[in-house]
Design an enzyme around this catalytic site. Structure first.
Site, mmCIF file in Angstrom:
data_model
loop_
_atom_site.group_PDB
_atom_site.id
_atom_site.type_symbol
_atom_site.label_atom_id
_atom_site.label_comp_id
_atom_site.label_asym_id
_atom_site.label_seq_id
_atom_site.Cartn_x
_atom_site.Cartn_y
_atom_site.Cartn_z
ATOM 1 N N PRO A 5 0.797 -1.209 0.000
ATOM 2 C CA PRO A 5 0.000 0.000 0.000
ATOM 3 C C PRO A 5 0.841 1.275 0.000
ATOM 4 O O PRO A 5 1.235 1.751 1.046
ATOM 5 C CB PRO A 5 -0.812 -0.123 1.294
ATOM 6 C CG PRO A 5 0.009 -1.037 2.177
ATOM 7 C CD PRO A 5 1.154 -1.586 1.367
ATOM 8 N N GLU A 6 1.092 1.805 -1.167
ATOM 9 C CA GLU A 6 1.656 3.149 -1.271
ATOM 10 C C GLU A 6 0.523 4.073 -1.699
ATOM 11 O O GLU A 6 -0.631 3.643 -1.758
ATOM 12 C CB GLU A 6 2.816 3.174 -2.283
ATOM 13 C CG GLU A 6 3.967 2.250 -1.892
ATOM 14 C CD GLU A 6 5.164 2.367 -2.827
ATOM 15 O OE1 GLU A 6 5.396 3.468 -3.359
ATOM 16 O OE2 GLU A 6 5.848 1.360 -3.035
ATOM 17 N N HIS A 92 -6.108 -13.678 10.367
ATOM 18 C CA HIS A 92 -5.419 -12.392 10.434
ATOM 19 C C HIS A 92 -6.379 -11.212 10.472
ATOM 20 O O HIS A 92 -5.997 -10.089 10.174
ATOM 21 C CB HIS A 92 -4.449 -12.265 9.257
ATOM 22 C CG HIS A 92 -3.410 -13.339 9.238
ATOM 23 N ND1 HIS A 92 -2.448 -13.459 10.223
ATOM 24 C CD2 HIS A 92 -3.195 -14.363 8.379
ATOM 25 C CE1 HIS A 92 -1.674 -14.499 9.962
ATOM 26 N NE2 HIS A 92 -2.110 -15.074 8.849
ATOM 27 N N ARG A 110 1.188 -9.240 8.680
ATOM 28 C CA ARG A 110 2.417 -8.892 9.401
ATOM 29 C C ARG A 110 2.200 -7.966 10.592
ATOM 30 O O ARG A 110 3.136 -7.683 11.317
ATOM 31 C CB ARG A 110 3.433 -8.293 8.432
ATOM 32 C CG ARG A 110 3.963 -9.334 7.469
ATOM 33 C CD ARG A 110 4.897 -8.733 6.453
ATOM 34 N NE ARG A 110 6.175 -8.365 7.027
ATOM 35 C CZ ARG A 110 7.154 -7.782 6.350
ATOM 36 N NH1 ARG A 110 6.972 -7.498 5.073
ATOM 37 N NH2 ARG A 110 8.277 -7.471 6.935
ATOM 38 N N ARG A 147 18.193 19.224 1.889
ATOM 39 C CA ARG A 147 18.526 17.905 2.431
ATOM 40 C C ARG A 147 19.812 17.362 1.838
ATOM 41 O O ARG A 147 20.023 17.399 0.638
ATOM 42 C CB ARG A 147 17.383 16.924 2.145
ATOM 43 C CG ARG A 147 16.051 17.364 2.673
ATOM 44 C CD ARG A 147 16.097 17.542 4.183
ATOM 45 N NE ARG A 147 14.753 17.572 4.707
ATOM 46 C CZ ARG A 147 14.221 16.551 5.392
ATOM 47 N NH1 ARG A 147 14.936 15.485 5.631
ATOM 48 N NH2 ARG A 147 12.986 16.629 5.824
#
Length: 267
Positions: A5-6, A92, A110, A147
DNA sequence: ATCGGTACCTGCACGC
DNA sequence: TGCGTGCAGGTACCGA
């Protein structure tokens, strides 16, 4: 491999869920796995019960389910989280929201996902960077030049822009022709512009394709995404570059698997 | 403040 | 068949 999931996947899920969830009332909620909760299970269940769902939107990789009274149910899918309508609870399944019509399940193999209820966005979510599809070039370039880190690591940093993950970082860098180890602060303006454009393009195309699906990614309607067919470097290690034929390389950057073409992508 | 490295979980593919 | 290893798209936290 499981799924992923992005930003484009979460956007796809939000769009699929919106018409099915909006207007529904939560009759009751059951939380079975304390590890994934940011808050007490009983208190969260109580905070949800009786609320009406007024909308659902995406914030970076977070799903924000808006409830009556301004309350928010914030969901991060981690690596393997799934929100499913009207499925059957299984091994799950960690959350079960019984609605006035139907049921909403949260599954997560997970357990890297996180669920939270509050009267606004959680602080750590509110302070994330801008949406990559909305940030203007000048602001993007200025932030980039502040950055000193490697570009790949920076793109994964959600306080820089929110929603880009490992797949789309690699794909955007390839499309921009920029090496993942290039230092952000040293990127020339024309290359920063190419990167900004590449991020926009790759995310928009992925949303159009309903997200990527490496193996079994399924959105809330059970339909598969197709963008994985458009991956040019991600998980193409040792395969020929689709532009120049050079063998695609895999390296680790910030402990994350990183794929690139050593000929097309220059530092 | 900002960086890299590590921890948190389960399941799968692969080599032996 | 089983076992060990490495890998997986996430964030949070720690120390430098």
């Amino acid at each position: 491999m499981e799924d992923m999931p992005e930003l484009p996947e979460v956007e796809t899920i939000a769009r699929a869920l919106a018409p099915r969830l909006t207007g529904r009332r939560i009759a009751s909620a059951e939380f079975r796995c304390p590890r994934i909760l940011l808050g007490d299970a009983d208190q969260m269940a109580e905070a949800l019960a009786g609320r009406k769902i007024t909308g659902i939107r995406r914030h970076g990789k977070f799903l924000v389910i808006e409830l009556s009274g301004g309350r928010l149910f914030t969901v991060h899918l981690g690596m393997t989280g799934k929100l499913l309508m009207d499925g059957t609870p299984g091994k799950h399944t960690h959350a079960i929201l019984t609605l006035d019509r139907g049921v909403l399940l949260y599954d997560d193999i997970r357990q890297f996902g996180r669920l939270e209820v509050g009267d606004g966005l959680p602080a750590r979510v509110a302070k994330l960077g801008p949406e990559p599809l909305e940030i203007e070039l000048a602001l993007f370039t200025a932030a980039l030049h502040r950055r000193k880190t490697r570009l790949k690591a920076l793109l994964l940093n959600q306080r820089f822009v929110r929603g880009v993950g490992n797949i789309y970082a690699d794909e955007a860098l390839f499309r921009a022709g920029i090496h993942p180890l290039a230092i952000a602060s040293r990127l020339r303006r024309d290359r920063a512009q190419r990167l900004h454009q590449a991020i926009t393009t790759v995310l928009a195309e992925a949303i159009e394709g309903r997200g990527s699906s490496v193996s079994n990614y399924v959105d809330a309607d059970g339909r598969k995404g197709s963008f994985q067919l458009s991956h040019r470097v991600y998980q193409r290690t040792d395969q020929p570059c689709l532009v120049c034929g050079t063998r695609i390389r895999r390296i680790l950057v910030a402990q994350r698997s990183t794929h690139f073409c050593p000929k097309c992508q220059k530092r």
